[in-house]
Design an enzyme around this catalytic site. Sequence first.
Site, PDB file in Angstrom:
ATOM      1  N   GLN A 128       0.853  -0.977  -0.001  1.00  0.00           N
ATOM      2  CA  GLN A 128       0.181  -0.398   0.181  1.00  0.00           C
ATOM      3  C   GLN A 128       0.696   0.603  -0.181  1.00  0.00           C
ATOM      4  O   GLN A 128       1.523   1.274   1.044  1.00  0.00           O
ATOM      5  CB  GLN A 128      -0.613   0.226   1.252  1.00  0.00           C
ATOM      6  N   GLY A 129       0.693   1.806  -0.669  1.00  0.00           N
ATOM      7  CA  GLY A 129       1.507   3.033  -1.685  1.00  0.00           C
ATOM      8  C   GLY A 129       0.933   4.300  -0.585  1.00  0.00           C
ATOM      9  O   GLY A 129       0.584   5.088  -2.102  1.00  0.00           O
ATOM     10  N   SER A 131       0.643   6.463   2.234  1.00  0.00           N
ATOM     11  CA  SER A 131       1.873   7.392   3.102  1.00  0.00           C
ATOM     12  C   SER A 131       3.222   8.015   2.529  1.00  0.00           C
ATOM     13  O   SER A 131       3.450   7.627   1.589  1.00  0.00           O
ATOM     14  CB  SER A 131       2.050   6.660   4.297  1.00  0.00           C
ATOM     15  N   SER A 163       4.269  -0.916   3.140  1.00  0.00           N
ATOM     16  CA  SER A 163       4.777  -2.260   4.559  1.00  0.00           C
ATOM     17  C   SER A 163       5.025  -3.439   3.529  1.00  0.00           C
ATOM     18  O   SER A 163       4.144  -3.248   2.676  1.00  0.00           O
ATOM     19  CB  SER A 163       3.803  -3.159   5.490  1.00  0.00           C
ATOM     20  N   GLU A 246     -10.564  -1.632   6.512  1.00  0.00           N
ATOM     21  CA  GLU A 246      -8.991  -2.209   7.005  1.00  0.00           C
ATOM     22  C   GLU A 246      -9.294  -1.842   8.713  1.00  0.00           C
ATOM     23  O   GLU A 246      -8.891  -2.410   9.922  1.00  0.00           O
ATOM     24  CB  GLU A 246      -7.899  -1.128   6.894  1.00  0.00           C
TER      25      GLU A 246
END
Lengths: 384, 286
Positions: A128-129, A131, A163, A246
Amino acid sequence: MDLTYTEEEEAFRAGLRAWLSRALPQLPPKPDPLDWPGRRAYDTAWQRMLYDAGYAGLHWPEAAGGRGATPTQHLIYLEETEKAGAPYVGANFVGLLHAGPTIAAEGTPGQRARWLPPVLRGDEIWCQGFSEPDAGSDLAALRTRAVRDGDDYVVTGSKIWTSHAEVADWCELLVRTDPDAPKHRGITWLALPMDAPGITVRPLRTLAGSAEFAEVFLDEVRVPVANRVGAENDGWRVTMVTLSFERGTAFVGEVVACRRTLAALAKTAKANGSWDDSAVRRQLGLLNAEFTALWRLTQWNVSEAQRGGGVPGVGGSVFKLRYSHARQELFDTAARVLGPDALDLDRDLTLDRLSSLSYTIAAGTSQIQRNIVAERILGLPKGR
Amino acid sequence: MDFQLTSEQRALQAGMRELLAARFDREALRAAVERPGLDRALWRALGEAGFFALRLPEDEGGVGLGLPEAVLLFEEAGRALLPGPLVATHLAAGAVKGAASGETVVTRVDGGLVSWLAEADHVQGDAAGATPLRSVDPLTPLHRIPGTRTAEPPEAVLLTAAEQLGSAARTTQMAVQHARERTQFGQPVGSFQAVKHLCADMLVRTEVARVAVYAAAVTGDAREIAGAKLLADEAAVRGARDCLQVHGGMGFTWEADVHLHLKRAWVRAEQWQSAERACELLAAAL
Ligand SMILES: Cc1cc2nc3c(=O)[nH]c(=O)nc-3n(C[C@H](O)[C@H](O)[C@H](O)COP(=O)(O)OP(=O)(O)OC[C@H]3O[C@@H](n4cnc5c(N)ncnc54)[C@H](O)[C@@H]3O)c2cc1C
């Protein structure tokens, strides 16, 4: 108010238990926690086993290749797999819980056919890009630019805290496509292949010593326009679909695990004498109340989702706030019970204590969760 | 599994809220504070509504419902700060003549304390040597009893927890309402994060206590009940304190209702299983 499970639900549980007892002995040996490629292989092997047994994407809609299970069945699945000691979703997390559901909800039929089956089979994993160095809590301030050039977007910028970036095949990437629009309206959601030229991944060491997240630098990376999910500049709305997942059932297995940890801790305390300290003993009693209540809150939220048939809502913020704090309390209490042993990195509890520190930060800090609860549930005015 | 209120349970809850709005509104509450004493007519009205006979079987003249329904009614009672030995009389229904109908007011010795001793028609337990104390809560007269604590009936613990839950929900609501209405620095004080976060934490504690109380009512498990009491005590006491803080100077006045919630929450936290006992019980279960 009914806490008993229906016959169908119990049948589902029994079938799952039977399968788990056959399947788990066939798992490959657990990899070293610091061996990320090894962990990827292990996590995806488990996902493949789930797929072959028909348990992959249990909670996904059938149209997306899932089993369209009810929220309660999903709860039972998470409870039973944890109790049986099955692996966590691990490296499959983003694919199964963020990117996948987003593509299922917002993607074209072609996009679903391309990306969803490999997630379910454990062939491809996602990161997941979202931030960026200057966009954390204020995610909509993100600045990574994407400029249209023919059939491609040309993407330049940097992401942080990503992550599993080192071992991922794909990245769900948020980029800015209209720098002049109000900040929420110029964002676009792209599927970025992690082997594209121009990507540099630099692992970041966490305080626990491992490299579970990374910085991702993007230097004129070409991403086909066909990889865009949803309309151009509509990425914020598309993303919100993902974030609400989430905050849903993501912690069910962990609550089960925490209750087991607590029971083990009581045993240790009785053995090493710290049980005789009434302050320690009562703290353990308090945590017993706490984690029992968190389990009931999970059942409450799941029942609510089941009745509404929908996406878990802001009630997830109430859960996350309380749970992330309770988890930290649990491991702090463990340290009280263990005394000097709590300083030993070769103890699992020491690593768990360290990793629990991220719970009040990742996926929306506690302060941000309180803003959400106050503004969206209690209706207090937005601050400046 | 369907861990949500049924439509019948919702209707029951709404009915109780309406009854209390009609018979024990804020004016009645404040009047009771100035002239303490038990309102016998209200007590009989509660009896008629089935508040005390709720869990008695229908063939014994009761309503035939269970603990889950009882906690919903006690939650409403807690929200309205309804005074009197409600738990003791409810528990005595069927055992003490007139308790079910609200004709007889029953109190019960709880460890070192007994409430409403002078007003009650019937006392369960040994109240010998009782000495009055000047109760911190203007709406709960108290006596001290010499001697040691005995084990509490789990139902008494749970129903007290349900009252605490109602109080916690009410103080959360009061704080939010005040935070929306009161302006300082040209804006509602609820737009300041320090205030907002107090309110958010109040809600979280209340909702955690809610599921704990409801689930304990469904399972009837003594340990789960102990946990529910512990969490509901915390939600009520801290909720009232934070509500006081959000109200500023107004929160420190006799006129505002906040102190009534706080004082009652203190009394209930001490009644029917203290935090220490609940923690020990929960530890022993590990
Ligand atoms: C273990 C871990 C894994 C992660 N994985 C990923 C991932 O895979 N992909 C990804 O995109 N991101 C990931 N993140 C990033 C995570 O989402 C962000 O760290 C988080 O949103 C906070 O942003 P920040 O770090 O920039 O902190 P900041 O936003 O700079 O916050 C700093 C402090 O200010 C407070 N603050 C900020 N704004 C407000 C406000 N409006 N009101 C009150 N207080 C405020 C915060 O609560 C915090 O205490 C991960 C983080 C961690 C710790």
